[in-house]
Design a protein around this motif. Structure first.
Motif, PDB file in Angstrom:
ATOM      1  N   ASN A 180      -4.385   7.897  -2.469  1.00 46.27           N
ATOM      2  CA  ASN A 180      -3.734   8.959  -1.710  1.00 46.27           C
ATOM      3  C   ASN A 180      -3.865  10.309  -2.421  1.00 46.27           C
TER       4      ASN A 180
ATOM      5  N   SER B 179       3.143   8.494   2.814  1.00 44.66           N
ATOM      6  CA  SER B 179       2.893   7.068   2.571  1.00 44.66           C
ATOM      7  C   SER B 179       4.199   6.334   2.336  1.00 44.66           C
TER       8      SER B 179
ATOM      9  N   SER C 267       0.844  -1.192   0.000  1.00 47.09           N
ATOM     10  CA  SER C 267       0.000   0.000   0.000  1.00 47.09           C
ATOM     11  C   SER C 267       0.880   1.242   0.000  1.00 47.09           C
TER      12      SER C 267
ATOM     13  N   ILE D  89       1.609  11.746  -0.660  1.00 42.60           N
ATOM     14  CA  ILE D  89       2.213  10.422  -0.873  1.00 42.60           C
ATOM     15  C   ILE D  89       3.609  10.291  -0.268  1.00 42.60           C
TER      16      ILE D  89
ATOM     17  N   HIS E 111      -1.366   4.771   2.613  1.00 48.06           N
ATOM     18  CA  HIS E 111      -1.817   4.805   4.001  1.00 48.06           C
ATOM     19  C   HIS E 111      -1.835   6.203   4.618  1.00 48.06           C
ATOM     20  N   ALA E 112      -1.112   7.146   4.005  1.00 46.63           N
ATOM     21  CA  ALA E 112      -1.191   8.522   4.501  1.00 46.63           C
ATOM     22  C   ALA E 112      -2.620   9.037   4.326  1.00 46.63           C
TER      23      ALA E 112
END
Lengths: 255, 345
Positions: free
Chosen positions: B126, B248, B63, B245, B66-67
């Protein structure tokens, strides 16, 4: 003998090529049926259609009267069908014991929620999985290697491991795709021994194999494919005498 | 039974107690408020990386988004407490539940993708989220961000005090660690690792692979959301760049550096990267006069080096010698009858 698996007119076309054409046969309870044929005869395609990896162009397969065709792959294990793969599919990063314990999945009720909170069910499940796994490991004699990473085993042992994983939950019907491929004589004999032992417990087998000696020794009935068509079906003795089969394997005399 | 678990997965009590001891001890040693802030952020980010570790290291699904889930948590908390005057605790729970369902719905289609395609799809999520928080400026304050988010208070005890907040964050992180350990050391853990190794074989054994992948994706998103809410209430200010991103990727690097194959690695990786981050910034600023995000350049180098020389991460380097020491003991337990007599107890 009651019918366990019924295959009715299975056909698969890839574009213009008919890989498997109108195949029908039955497998009875406690019976070992072998599918043989020259390379490219459509054995694996037939196998993949029965085990729902491929959807057939035409025809259906039934297991204990339930329609198999169109089912999702995980459903098969719940019905009592296990299978192995021609190109070994073991879990390389799990230990041998963990690999075999995975085979007990259909007997377990562990899910993400009760695992996260470690509800009592989890311990019960671990025990069930361990007990079942141990039985299977005993059968194939992998006790010494239980805690080794599966990826580090030799090819022959990995084949045995895959077999053990398939039988853990005591399925009624096991499909083996070339179980002896790549095994030496000693290993082949051992594998044949396991199959015979399970047959005596009432489990049925359908297998694809190239080693004729093993096929003739194990199979109750043999189905011969050539160019996607069933050219013969019968006991090992009948097949050995069958003119069409001999022609398919050795070629016809041109006169 | 507990014996079987130990043989399969090793001891978990000792490292857990070690971590608890370390967390309790640090406030006595660390006096600098600056380092304390970093320790709090490590706690917050560890919650994200623990979930991410389950997803990447165990289930083998990448992934790069996730941010976004971290941001959904932060913005849900921020918006609900400022515009709607909701209790921060309620907002935190609403954030987690919302994120779980959003991730679940997104997960169903995108987890059918594999490898690079999944990475790109999550990256897309994201970016969509980033554009949304920039665009919905009525609610989110747009590029200017959201200010005046209230701090958390527990039983009338204001968590504005760094020490209280430190303990609060790490209690939450330890709970998340415990949940993750429970998952990993059960049949579900084996299922996830099986999916990583061979999806097709896992399906053949009767596992509904889709469901497990989506559940773990949603769970890791909910963890990220929890961390996001805490972040919002701690900093009391959120702005879009925090949830781009690059964050992330930072989470991903933390997991990779620590070692994706172990949940302990997530915490280790987060700690290492957070301190490294500060060191790079300090060195870059004072000795080279560089301002701006120099750490990004160094991260690139680090991830290349880690992938080349330590593909299993730092945790592997630490745990390997310990395991070797224990090997001799293990051989004795391995004797078969011993195990059977112990099971079920």
């Amino acid at each position: 003998m009651s019918k366990l698996l019924e295959v009715r007119g299975l056909t698969k076309q890839f574009g213009g090529v008919t890989a498997v054409s109108e195949i029908s046969f039955d497998v009875g309870a406690g019976e070992i049926v072998a599918v043989i044929g020259p390379n490219g005869a459509g054995k694996t395609t037939l196998f993949n259609m029965i085990s729902c990896f491929l959807s057939p162009t035409n025809g259906e397969a039934y297991f204990k009267g339930n329609k198999l065709t169109g089912q999702k792959i995980p459903q098969l294990a719940h019905l009592g069908i296990a299978r192995t793969f021609q190109n070994l599919q073991i879990f390389h990063n799990l230990t041998v014991l963990e690999n075999v314990m995975m085979g007990a999945h259909v007997k377990l009720k562990t899910n993400v929620v009760n695992a996260a909170f470690r509800l009592p069910r989890i311990l019960k499940d671990e025990r069930i999985a361990y007990d079942l796994a141990l039985d299977a490991i005993h059968l194939v004699g992998l006790e010494e290697l239980m805690f080794e990473q599966a990826g580090q085993l030799s090819y022959g042992l990995q084949k045995q491991l895959e077999f053990a994983r398939a039988i853990v939950y005591k399925p009624d019907f096991i499909m083996l795709d070339e179980p002896m491929a790549g095994l030496n004589d000693y290993e082949t004999n051992r594998m044949a021994g396991y199959i015979k032992k399970l047959k005596s417990e009432g489990i049925s087998f359908l297998f694809v194999e190239h080693k004729m000696a093993t096929v003739m020794e194990l199979a109750d009935r043999i189905i011969v494919l050539d160019f996607g068509k069933k050219i013969a079906e019968g006991t090992p003795d009948e097949i050995q005498q069958n003119a069409k089969v001999i022609a398919a394997y050795l070629g016809e005399e041109v006169v | 039974m507990s014996k079987l678990e130990k043989v399969l997965y090793g001891n978990r009590l000792k490292p857990f107690l070690f971590l608890v001891g370390l967390i309790l001890m640090l406030p006595f040693v660390v006096k600098s408020s600056y380092i304390f802030t970093i320790l709090i952020l490590i706690g917050i980010y560890s919650i994200v990386t623990l979930g991410l570790c389950l997803l990447i290291g165990y289930a083998g699904q990448i992934s790069l988004g996730h941010a976004a889930f971290f941001g959904i948590g932060a913005y849900t908390s921020g918006v609900l407490t400022t515009s709607f005057q909701l209790s921060p605790w309620l907002a935190l729970v609403i954030g987690m539940v919302t994120t779980f369902f959003i991730a679940y719905l997104i997960g169903i289609p995108i987890l059918k993708l594999k490898g690079h395609f999944l990475a790109l799809a999550t990256l897309g999520i994201n970016i969509i989220f980033y554009i949304l928080i920039l665009g919905l400026n009525q609610l989110t304050g747009g590029a200017a961000g959201l200010i005046g988010i209230p701090s958390l208070s527990l039983f009338g005890l204001p968590l504005t005090d760094k020490l209280f907040f430190y303990f609060f964050v790490w209690t939450a992180a330890l709970l998340v660690l415990l949940l993750s350990l429970n998952i990993v050391r059960s049949h579900v853990g084996r299922v996830l690792r099986s999916i990583h190794d061979s999806e097709i074989a896992t399906e053949t054994l009767g596992v509904k692979v889709e469901n497990y992948k989506v559940a773990i994706f949603a769970l890791s998103a909910a963890f990220a959301s929890l961390a996001g809410s805490m972040y919002a209430h701690y900093i009391t200010f959120v702005a879009p760049p925090t949830f781009y991103i690059t964050k992330s990727i930072l989470f991903l690097i933390m997991v990779m550096v620590g070692g994706a194959g172990s949940v302990w690695g997530a915490i280790l990786g987060t700690t290492v990267i957070m301190f490294l981050n500060e060191i790079i910034r300090f060195v870059g600023h004072t000795y080279f006069g560089i301002s701006g995000e120099v750490e990004i350049v160094v991260y690139g180098l680090i991830i290349i080096l880690i992938m080349m020389f330590l593909p299993k991460g730092l945790m592997h380097v630490i745990s390997k010698p310990i395991q070797k020491l224990k090997q001799k003991k293990k051989v004795k337990i391995k004797s078969h009858k011993d195990m059977i007599s112990q099971k079920g107890v």
